[in-house]
Design an enzyme around this catalytic site. Structure first.
Site, PDB file in Angstrom:
ATOM      1  CB  ILE A  61      -0.887   0.103   1.265  1.00 27.52           C
ATOM      2  CG1 ILE A  61      -1.769   1.177   1.420  1.00 27.52           C
ATOM      3  CG2 ILE A  61      -0.170  -0.291   2.667  1.00 27.52           C
ATOM      4  CD1 ILE A  61      -2.821   1.024   2.362  1.00 27.52           C
ATOM      5  CB  SER A  62       1.042   4.354  -2.339  1.00 26.63           C
ATOM      6  OG  SER A  62       1.156   3.390  -3.445  1.00 26.63           O
TER       7      SER A  62
END
Ligand code: SAH
Length: 211
Positions: A61-62
């Site tokens: 997840i960024s």
């Protein structure tokens, strides 16, 4: 179980503001979106730190700052119909869906796509269409898009994404392998204007086969 994430989310937003995010709508959405629901429960206690985190299948997840920066850029270009390449956890998708009219999101790993779909439905976000497919091809039947955001690093800019950009539209894409930079491409009729922002770190935009 995280019961009360608002305090942690508020602190994250303060940090994002200090790092240059100024769009009040972007900040509001980051503050109210439960990022801890977009990752394995064992990592949920880290959800409001400004870091990328593993979500399985070798993906991440960024980092919140990256999500906020890319989203802010799309907002500056008044995008309303947005294509996202690399659904991953679905967090970026959720943020976008609260700010634009319609989001299309493509993911190559079926299991991640399935989990993301469930999370987005739980949050009652319904202006999203998802596709299990290869992001290098974009989503031609839904084009043109006034914004395209790629959340994995491409070795070169996929031609299909340039073709599927509306006139006046903007493509935001990390380009490179070890060393990556964020590229912003704008389309004006048949010509494209490209600029490069700072260095970034994303997982690769894998060519070809689905998983
Ligand atoms: N926006 C996501 C980022 C996930 S990481 C989030 O914040 O959760 C990037 C995602 O791109 C991964 O889920 C990976 O599977 C996906 N991806 C990589 N190559 C792809 C391709 N060719 N087509 C579609 N998705 C791809």
């Amino acid at each position: 179980m995280i019961q009360n994430f608002q305090g942690m989310a508020r602190r994250l937003v303060t940090l994002l503001r200090q790092q240059g995010i100024s769009d009040p709508n972007v900040l509001r959405v980051v503050e109210t979106t439960p990022r801890h629901q977009f990752m394995p429960e064992s990592l949920a206690h880290k959800a409001y730190e400004n870091t990328a985190l593993p979500i399985g299948k070798g993906q991440t997840i960024s980092q919140p700052l990256m999500v906020a920066s890319m989203t802010q850029l799309l907002m500056q270009h008044h995008c309303q119909k947005v294509l996202e390449i690399g659904t991953g956890s679905g967090y970026q998708t959720a943020v976008l869906a609260q700010l634009v009219e319609r989001v299309y999101s493509v993911e190559r790993i079926a299991e991640l796509q399935y989990q993301a779909k469930r999370r987005l439905k739980n949050l009652d976000l319904h202006n999203i269409q998802m596709r299990h497919g290869d992001g290098w091809q974009g989503w031609s039947s839904k084009s043109p898009f006034d914004g395209i955001i790629v959340t994995a690093a491409a070795q070169s800019i996929p031609q299909a994404l340039l073709d599927q950009l509306a006139d006046g539209g903007v493509l935001i894409i990390p380009v490179g392998t070890e060393r990556q930079a964020l590229h912003v491409v704008r389309r004006f009729g048949d010509s494209y204007e490209q600029k490069q922002l700072g260095d970034v770190k994303f997982v690769p935009l894998v060519p070809g086969a689905l998983a």
